[in-house]
Design a protein around this motif. Structure first.
Motif, short mmCIF file in Angstrom:
data_model
loop_
_atom_site.label_atom_id
_atom_site.label_comp_id
_atom_site.label_asym_id
_atom_site.label_seq_id
_atom_site.Cartn_x
_atom_site.Cartn_y
_atom_site.Cartn_z
N LYS A 450 1.00 -1.28 -0.03
CA LYS A 450 0.02 0.00 0.06
C LYS A 450 1.03 1.39 -0.02
O LYS A 450 1.83 1.42 0.92
CB LYS A 450 -0.83 0.17 1.48
CG LYS A 450 -1.96 -1.17 1.15
CD LYS A 450 -2.86 -0.99 2.43
CE LYS A 450 -3.84 -2.21 2.50
NZ LYS A 450 -4.72 -2.17 3.84
N ALA A 451 0.43 2.21 -0.95
CA ALA A 451 1.11 3.58 -0.90
C ALA A 451 0.47 4.34 0.18
O ALA A 451 -0.72 4.14 0.76
CB ALA A 451 1.25 4.05 -2.09
N SER A 452 1.04 5.61 0.52
CA SER A 452 0.59 6.56 1.55
C SER A 452 -0.48 7.44 0.59
O SER A 452 0.15 7.71 -0.36
CB SER A 452 1.71 7.27 2.19
OG SER A 452 2.46 6.39 3.11
N MET A 453 -1.64 7.61 1.09
CA MET A 453 -2.58 8.59 0.48
C MET A 453 -2.82 9.80 1.14
O MET A 453 -3.14 9.64 2.44
CB MET A 453 -3.86 7.64 0.03
CG MET A 453 -3.51 6.41 -1.00
SD MET A 453 -5.08 5.91 -1.77
CE MET A 453 -6.07 5.65 -0.30
N LYS A 478 -15.58 12.23 3.89
CA LYS A 478 -16.09 11.46 2.96
C LYS A 478 -15.04 10.58 2.32
O LYS A 478 -15.15 9.15 2.15
CB LYS A 478 -16.99 12.07 1.81
CG LYS A 478 -17.55 11.14 0.76
CD LYS A 478 -18.44 10.21 1.31
CE LYS A 478 -19.30 9.24 0.16
NZ LYS A 478 -20.01 8.09 0.67
N ALA A 479 -14.01 11.24 1.91
CA ALA A 479 -12.95 10.53 1.35
C ALA A 479 -12.23 9.36 2.04
O ALA A 479 -11.83 8.67 1.52
CB ALA A 479 -11.73 11.30 0.64
N SER A 480 -12.10 9.81 3.40
CA SER A 480 -11.51 8.88 4.41
C SER A 480 -12.53 7.59 4.42
O SER A 480 -11.98 6.73 4.64
CB SER A 480 -11.53 9.54 5.64
OG SER A 480 -10.33 10.56 5.46
N GLU A 481 -13.60 7.83 4.43
CA GLU A 481 -14.53 6.72 4.61
C GLU A 481 -14.52 5.43 3.51
O GLU A 481 -14.46 4.74 3.50
CB GLU A 481 -16.24 7.20 4.71
CG GLU A 481 -16.45 8.08 5.95
CD GLU A 481 -17.88 8.47 6.10
OE1 GLU A 481 -18.54 8.45 5.01
OE2 GLU A 481 -18.03 9.31 6.97
N THR A 482 -14.47 6.54 2.31
CA THR A 482 -14.17 5.50 1.16
C THR A 482 -13.00 4.71 0.97
O THR A 482 -12.90 3.46 0.82
CB THR A 482 -14.19 6.46 -0.19
OG1 THR A 482 -15.22 7.07 -0.23
CG2 THR A 482 -14.11 5.55 -1.62
N ALA A 483 -12.10 5.34 1.55
CA ALA A 483 -10.65 4.60 1.74
C ALA A 483 -10.69 3.52 2.78
O ALA A 483 -9.99 2.49 2.50
CB ALA A 483 -9.60 5.82 2.03
N ALA A 484 -11.37 3.78 3.70
CA ALA A 484 -11.40 2.87 4.94
C ALA A 484 -12.04 1.77 4.61
O ALA A 484 -11.91 0.53 5.13
CB ALA A 484 -12.08 3.59 6.15
N THR A 486 -12.08 0.10 2.16
CA THR A 486 -10.93 -0.88 1.17
C THR A 486 -9.86 -1.05 2.38
O THR A 486 -8.83 -1.62 1.73
CB THR A 486 -10.35 0.02 -0.05
OG1 THR A 486 -9.78 0.92 0.08
CG2 THR A 486 -11.71 0.08 -0.95
N ASP A 487 -10.02 -0.79 3.29
CA ASP A 487 -8.89 -0.93 4.44
C ASP A 487 -7.59 -0.29 3.80
O ASP A 487 -6.43 -0.63 4.06
CB ASP A 487 -8.58 -2.57 4.38
CG ASP A 487 -7.76 -2.86 5.66
OD1 ASP A 487 -7.99 -2.15 6.71
OD2 ASP A 487 -7.08 -3.94 5.54
#
Length: 716
Positions: A450-453, A478-484, A486-487
Motif C-alpha cells: 500500500k502507498a501512503s494516500m 467522505k474521502a476517508s470513509e471511502t478509503a477505509a 477498502t482497508d
C-alpha cells in the motif's frame, strides 16, 4: 421468559435460537484465539470446537437445518472466493500446469483407492470405484488461511485451485455415473442429457453472468444492493450446477471466475465480500464439519478402526504423491509443495456428499433381509475420522508453507522498500468525484504494498464563505470513509491558499508526493485554459507523475483500457513510474489492456510482459494527425488512458495541445485518464536524487531506465 426457563432447565441440545446463535458467535470469537496459543490454525480450532459442542460431543447444539444451511453457504463462499481472488492471467498462464496437477490429484487417488477397496477392505468393484472418487475430491478448507496471509496469487495456490476444479468435477461425475449404473440409467440418453446440461450451465455462467453483472454495477452503486446481487449470482450458479448434474461448489467457483474482473481486489465491494465470508459464512461451515466428527467410532469395533486407518492413510498418501509429482515436474520449492498438499489434502464437502449418497443407495438385500448398501456404515464412520485427520494435516501444512513464503517475500520486499516510497495526493473538491478518485488511487497501487494516500482540500481565504471550511472537511471525511472501506488509511489535509496550483505544488514538496491524481466532474469538459494552467502553473512548479481522471462510469465496469503511448516515451526518465501504475491497474482489475505504441516502445514493454503477464494487446500508434478517429476506435465501455509529455521532452508533440478539443469532441460519453510523466531535474528529483539526471547521457539514460524498470517490477 422462555430464555430464563431454558437457562434454568439446561435442556440439551439447546433449542432457543438466541442462546444457540450466541454460543456459535462465542465459538467463532474465542476458539481461534485460545487455540492459537497452542499453535493450532484458526480453521482447525473451529472444527475442533464444532466437535466438542456438536451432537457427537457434549451435545450442546444439534446439527439441524440452520447449521446445514449456513454451512452450505460457507462452503459455496470458499469456492466463490477462490474463483474471485484468482489472478486470471496467471490462471491462463498456468492452465496446463493446473491440468497436470488436476490429473495427478485425480488419477493417483483413484488408482490407490480402487486397490485399497478391492484388496484391503474387500469391497465390490463398484463400491471401490466410488470410494476412490471420495479420495480424489478435496475441499479448499485451508484457502481462507492462505488468503489471509496474502499469497492467494502465488503460483502454487493458482495451480491448486485450478486443479481442484478439474478433480472435483471428475470425481463428482464418477459419483453420478456410479449411482446411475445402480439404477440402470447409464445409457445414451443419460450421457446426452449430462453433456448438454453441462454445456448450457457453463455457457450461461461464463458469458451471461458477466454481462448482467456489468449492467447492474453501472446502474446501481449502492453498496448493500451490490453485495446482495453478488450473493444472488453465487447461489444461482450453484443451483444451476446441481440442475446440470454436478455439485454446487463447481457453480460457485465458476461464478467467481466469471465476475472476477468486475470486483477488483482493492475495491470496497471485495472488502465486504471477504469480510462477511471470513467472519460468518466460512466459520459456520467449519463448525458444521466439526459436528460430523464422532470420536466414539474408535471404540465401537476393530473393523471401524481398520477401515478408518486405511481410508485416512490412502487419502493422505495419494494427495501427498500428487503434490510431490507436481513439485518435481515443475521444479517448485518445498514450501510450494506444502501449499499444494495442504490445500488439496482436506476431505470434507464433496467426500461427505459422496459417502452419504453411497450409504443411502440400496443395491440389494442379504440373506436375512437386511439392506445391502453401496457404502457400508463402517465406511461412513471411517469417512468422519478421515475428514478430521485430513483437515488437521491440511491446515498445519498449508500454514507452514504459507508462512515460510510470506517470510521469504517480506525479506525481499524490505530490501527494496527504501528505494522509492510511494505517496499519492488526491485534491478533492466535492463528494461526487472524490469516491472515484480514491478508487483510482487505490487501483494505481501495487497489489502487495500500500502507498501512503493524502486527500487535500484547498480553501481560498479571500473568499467570504463561512461554510467553506465545513464543506471542505465534510468532503475530506467522505474521502476517508471511502478509503477505509477498502482497508486503506487516508491522511486529510486542509489548506488555505489563494491559488489552487500553488497550494497543490506546496503540498507536493512538503510531503514528497510521487503521484498526483486530479479529477474532472462527469459533466465537465476540458478547456484550453484548464490544460494551460495545469501545464504552465502546476506541472512547472512540481515534478510528480500526474493523472487527470474524468469518470463516466464505475471503473470496474470497463471492458477495455486503451493506452496511447507517444513515440519516444521510453527515453524519458519518468517512463518506468507511470508504466508500473498502468500495470497495477491491469493486475488489480484483470481488465484487458490495448497499448497503442511505436515499435521501439513495444520492445521495452514486451520484455516486461514476458515476466509479468497481464491481458495485453499491442497495436501500432496512429499518426498524431489521425487521433480524430477516436470515435471509431472507442467502444461504449472503453476507458482511454493517454500518456502526454511536457514541452522540451523527447516524446512531446505539438498536437498534444489539441487534446482538449479531442476530449470535448470524442470523449463526452467515455471515461479517460491523462498521464503526465514526472521529469526529474537537477535540484528537484522528487525521490530520484541519486540519479543526477543532468549528467546522464543518452546511452546511460536508457540503461538506467532499464534497471529502474527491473527494480520497480521486481517489487510487484
Amino acid at each position: 421468559m422462555n430464555l430464563l426457563l431454558e437457562l434454568a432447565s439446561f435442556e440439551l441440545p439447546i433449542s432457543n435460537p438466541v442462546i444457540k446463535f450466541l454460543l456459535i458467535l462465542v465459538i467463532i470469537l474465542l476458539a481461534p484465539i485460545l487455540l492459537n496459543r497452542l499453535k493450532i490454525p484458526p480453521l482447525l480450532g473451529l472444527i475442533i470446537a464444532g466437535t466438542i459442542v456438536g451432537p457427537k460431543g457434549l451435545g450442546l447444539i444439534e446439527r439441524d437445518s440452520g447449521i446445514i444451511l449456513s454451512g452450505t453457504a460457507g462452503l459455496l463462499y470458499i469456492m466463490f472466493l477462490a474463483g474471485l481472488e484468482i489472478d486470471l492471467q496467471d490462471f491462463k498462464k498456468n492452465s496446463k500446469k493446473s491440468l497436470v496437477f488436476g490429473m495427478f490429484t485425480f488419477l493417483i487417488p483413484m488408482f490407490l483407492g480402487i486397490l485399497a477397496g478391492l484388496y484391503l477392505l474387500e469391497m465390490t468393484l463398484l463400491s471401490s470405484i466410488l470410494l476412490a472418487s471420495m479420495f480424489a475430491s478435496h475441499t479448499l478448507i485451508a484457502y481462507p488461511l492462505i488468503s489471509k496471509l496474502g499469497i492467494a496469487k502465488n503460483r502454487a495456490v493458482n495451480i491448486t485451485v485450478g486443479g481442484t476444479l478439474i478433480t472435483d468435477t471428475l470425481a463428482l461425475l464418477v459419483l453420478a455415473i456410479i449411482i446411475g449404473s445402480t439404477k440402470g440409467e447409464v445409457n445414451s440418453v443419460f450421457w446426452l442429457k449430462l453433456i448438454l446440461s453441462l454445456v448450457v450451465f457453463t455457457t450461461v455462467i461464463v458469458f451471461i453472468f458477466p454481462r448482467i453483472g456489468r449492467w447492474f454495477f453501472k446502474k446501481y452503486t449502492d453498496n448493500s444492493s451490490q453485495f446482495i446481487f453478488v450473493l444472488v449470482l453465487v447461489f444461482s450458479g450453484a443451483a444451476m450446477a446441481e440442475l446440470a448434474g454436478v455439485e454446487a461448489i463447481i457453480g460457485a467457483f465458476l461464478v467467481g471466475l466469471a465476475i472476477n474482473s468486475l470486483i477488483p481486489h482493492t475495491s470496497p465491494l471485495m472488502n465486504r465480500v471477504e469480510f462477511v465470508g471470513n467472519t460468518i459464512f466460512i466459520p459456520f461451515f467449519l463448525i458444521g464439519v466439526g459436528m460430523l466428527v464422532d470420536f466414539r467410532v474408535f471404540f465401537e469395533s476393530w473393523e471401524t478402526i481398520w477401515v478408518a486407518f486405511v481410508m485416512t492413510t490412502i487419502a493422505i498418501s495419494a494427495k501427498w504423491l500428487a503434490a510431490y509429482f507436481t513439485q518435481q515436474t515443475f521444479k517448485f520449492s518445498i514450501d510450494e509443495r506444502r501449499i499444494i498438499f495442504g490445500l488439496s489434502n482436506a476431505q470434507a464437502a464433496a467426500t461427505l456428499a459422496a459417502v452419504l449418497i453411497g450409504y443411502n443407495t440400496i443395491i440389494g438385500t442379504d440373506e436375512f433381509g437386511e439392506p445391502i448398501r453401496l457404502l457400508s456404515e463402517t465406511i461412513l464412520n471411517g469417512t468422519i475420522v478421515m475428514i478430521l485427520v485430513t483437515c488437521t494435516i491440511a491446515s498445519l501444512e498449508a500454514q507452514r508453507g504459507a508462512k515460510n513464503i510470506v517470510l521469504a517475500e517480506s525479506s525481499l520486499d524490505q530490501s527494496n522498500d527504501s528505494e522509492i516510497p510511494e505517496r499519492i495526493l488526491i485534491p478533492v473538491r466535492n463528494q461526487e468525484t472524490s469516491d472515484e478518485l480514491i478508487n483510482l488511487s487505490i487501483l494505481l497501487q501495487s497489489p502487495k504494498k500500500k502507498a501512503s494516500m493524502y486527500a487535500l482540500s484547498i480553501i481560498n481565504p479571500e473568499l467570504q464563505d463561512s461554510g467553506a471550511e465545513m464543506k471542505a472537511q465534510k468532503t475530506l471525511n467522505k474521502a476517508s470513509e471511502t478509503a477505509a472501506a477498502t482497508d486503506h488509511f487516508l491522511y486529510e489535509l486542509l489548506r488555505y491558499d489563494t491559488s489552487i496550483e500553488k497550494g497543490i505544488s506546496s503540498v507536493i514538496r512538503e510531503n514528497k508526493i510521487t503521484d498526483l491524481v486530479l479529477g474532472l466532474h462527469e459533466k465537465q469538459g476540458m478547456s484550453d485554459t484548464f490544460l494551460g494552467n495545469l501545464t504552465e502553473n502546476l506541472l512547472s512548479r512540481s515534478n510528480t507523475t500526474t493523472y487527470i481522471y474524468k469518470p463516466n462510469q464505475p471503473f470496474e465496469t470497463h471492458r477495455r483500457h486503451l493506452v496511447f503511448i507517444p513515440p519516444g516515451a521510453e527515453h524519458e526518465l519518468g517512463f518506468p513510474f507511470w508504466l508500473v501504475k498502468i500495470w497495477n491497474i491491469a493486475r488489480n482489475t484483470g481488465a484487458r489492456m490495448i497499448f497503442y505504441l511505436s515499435e521501439s516502445t513495444r520492445i521495452y514493454i514486451q520484455e516486461i510482459h514476458k515476466n509479468h503477464p497481464i491481458r495485453l494487446e499491442f497495436r501500432e500508434f496512429p499518426d498524431w494527425g489521425k487521433l480524430g478517429n477516436l470515435n471509431i476506435i472507442l467502444k461504449p465501455d472503453d476507458n482511454l488512458i493517454m500518456v502526454l509529455s511536457r514541452k522540451g521532452e523527447e516524446s512531446y508533440h505539438p498536437n498534444m495541445e489539441r487534446v482538449p478539443d479531442l476530449i470535448n469532441t470524442f470523449l463526452k460519453n467515455h471515461s479517460f485518464i491523462l498521464v503526465y510523466p514526472n521529469q526529474p531535474k537537477a535540484g528537484g528529483m522528487n525521490g530520484l536524487e541519486m540519479i543526477h539526471g543532468s549528467l546522464i547521457g543518452p546511452i546511460e539514460r536508457l540503461d538506467f531506465i532499464g534497471r529502474m524498470i527491473s527494480s520497480l517490477f521486481k517489487k510487484k
